[in-house]
Design a protein around this motif. Sequence first.
Motif, PDB file in Angstrom:
ATOM      1  N   GLY A  44     -22.770  11.552 136.961  1.00 34.46           N
ATOM      2  CA  GLY A  44     -23.357  10.245 136.718  1.00 34.46           C
ATOM      3  C   GLY A  44     -24.243   9.920 137.416  1.00 34.46           C
ATOM      4  O   GLY A  44     -23.826   9.902 139.058  1.00 34.46           O
ATOM      5  N   VAL A  45     -25.509   9.566 137.092  1.00 33.24           N
ATOM      6  CA  VAL A  45     -26.523   9.171 138.898  1.00 33.24           C
ATOM      7  C   VAL A  45     -26.693   7.426 138.201  1.00 33.24           C
ATOM      8  O   VAL A  45     -26.743   6.825 136.624  1.00 33.24           O
ATOM      9  N   VAL A  46     -26.057   6.466 138.870  1.00 34.73           N
ATOM     10  CA  VAL A  46     -26.175   4.957 139.225  1.00 34.73           C
ATOM     11  C   VAL A  46     -27.611   4.752 140.148  1.00 34.73           C
ATOM     12  O   VAL A  46     -28.161   5.237 140.723  1.00 34.73           O
ATOM     13  N   ILE A  47     -28.201   4.007 138.718  1.00 25.84           N
ATOM     14  CA  ILE A  47     -29.804   3.792 139.060  1.00 25.84           C
ATOM     15  C   ILE A  47     -29.869   2.410 139.192  1.00 25.84           C
ATOM     16  O   ILE A  47     -29.583   2.189 137.937  1.00 25.84           O
ATOM     17  N   ARG A  48     -30.883   1.753 140.228  1.00 31.99           N
ATOM     18  CA  ARG A  48     -30.328   0.461 140.456  1.00 31.99           C
ATOM     19  C   ARG A  48     -32.001  -0.382 139.927  1.00 31.99           C
ATOM     20  O   ARG A  48     -33.083   0.269 140.450  1.00 31.99           O
ATOM     21  N   GLY A  49     -32.068  -1.053 139.038  1.00 33.29           N
ATOM     22  CA  GLY A  49     -33.649  -2.330 139.443  1.00 33.29           C
ATOM     23  C   GLY A  49     -33.119  -3.382 140.455  1.00 33.29           C
ATOM     24  O   GLY A  49     -32.201  -3.810 140.788  1.00 33.29           O
ATOM     25  N   GLU A  50     -34.685  -3.936 140.570  1.00 33.49           N
ATOM     26  CA  GLU A  50     -34.224  -5.805 140.920  1.00 33.49           C
ATOM     27  C   GLU A  50     -33.690  -6.004 140.085  1.00 33.49           C
ATOM     28  O   GLU A  50     -33.200  -6.501 138.926  1.00 33.49           O
ATOM     29  N   GLY A  51     -32.335  -7.446 141.366  1.00 34.40           N
ATOM     30  CA  GLY A  51     -32.057  -8.242 140.415  1.00 34.40           C
ATOM     31  C   GLY A  51     -30.351  -7.897 140.041  1.00 34.40           C
ATOM     32  O   GLY A  51     -29.498  -8.170 139.369  1.00 34.40           O
ATOM     33  N   GLU A  52     -30.322  -6.591 140.988  1.00 32.52           N
ATOM     34  CA  GLU A  52     -28.356  -6.126 140.380  1.00 32.52           C
ATOM     35  C   GLU A  52     -28.302  -5.630 139.547  1.00 32.52           C
ATOM     36  O   GLU A  52     -27.147  -5.898 138.065  1.00 32.52           O
ATOM     37  N   ARG A  53     -29.247  -4.879 138.611  1.00 33.14           N
ATOM     38  CA  ARG A  53     -28.864  -4.035 137.417  1.00 33.14           C
ATOM     39  C   ARG A  53     -29.148  -3.421 137.387  1.00 33.14           C
ATOM     40  O   ARG A  53     -29.177  -2.204 138.803  1.00 33.14           O
ATOM     41  N   VAL A  54     -28.888  -2.636 136.496  1.00 34.52           N
ATOM     42  CA  VAL A  54     -28.122  -0.859 136.689  1.00 34.52           C
ATOM     43  C   VAL A  54     -29.286  -0.023 135.263  1.00 34.52           C
ATOM     44  O   VAL A  54     -28.708  -1.053 134.203  1.00 34.52           O
ATOM     45  N   LEU A  55     -30.031   1.181 135.155  1.00 33.42           N
ATOM     46  CA  LEU A  55     -30.225   1.502 134.545  1.00 33.42           C
ATOM     47  C   LEU A  55     -29.191   2.216 133.168  1.00 33.42           C
ATOM     48  O   LEU A  55     -28.442   3.006 133.487  1.00 33.42           O
TER      49      LEU A  55
END
Length: 213
Positions: A44-55
């Motif tokens: 699996g792939v952990v992709i992050r966004g702004e504000g400690e968010r995860v896709l």
Amino acid sequence: MASCQPITLPRTIERVSSSQSRPAPRLRYAAYMTGLRHFRMGAGVVIRGEGERVLLVEPTYKENWEIPGGVVEADEAPWATAEREVREELGLEFRVQQPLLIDHLTTDVQLDEGMASLLASGRLTEDEAAVLRAERALSAVMWLFDGGTLSDSEVDALRLPAAELRSVRLCTMDEVRDRVNAGMWRRLTLALEAARGGTGPVLCADGVPRARS
């Protein structure tokens, strides 16, 4: 000088045949290898966004949400699986970064965590689950890789395979906890800690990290 007389063996002593005296033939290599217990692997792939968010992606075929990823195919490296799944699910071409977590999953834990949804969806019966548990058939190794970051606009532009995924979104950690199963929640929290601290990969057994020496 006394003449030599032939010696007669007692009837109770049986001759050992040449086939009995030889060591048992070694198991042929191919038969030995195919008879070994095989581990399944997933990536699996952990992709992050702004504000400690995860896709997270929302599959069409089960209740829980997931990170992008899937089953490692025959002769495929786990990182190649991660890249292939991101390409197939999100339409993105990129190279995964370092592994954040490697987790060995036992049959019992996988069945216990997924039993309710599997039974509800009709993909598994109680009898089938009993066979899987008796055969220890679900032992697996899960790899989580660092997929870097995506912006909100990049996520909005993603085009998903409609037959496989309903939606995709960057989720807060509270939203992640509500959407994924218990095992994925444990793995994700540990993987994110490793990503923030640069301490990966974390080695786990059923989501429990091995104590560092």
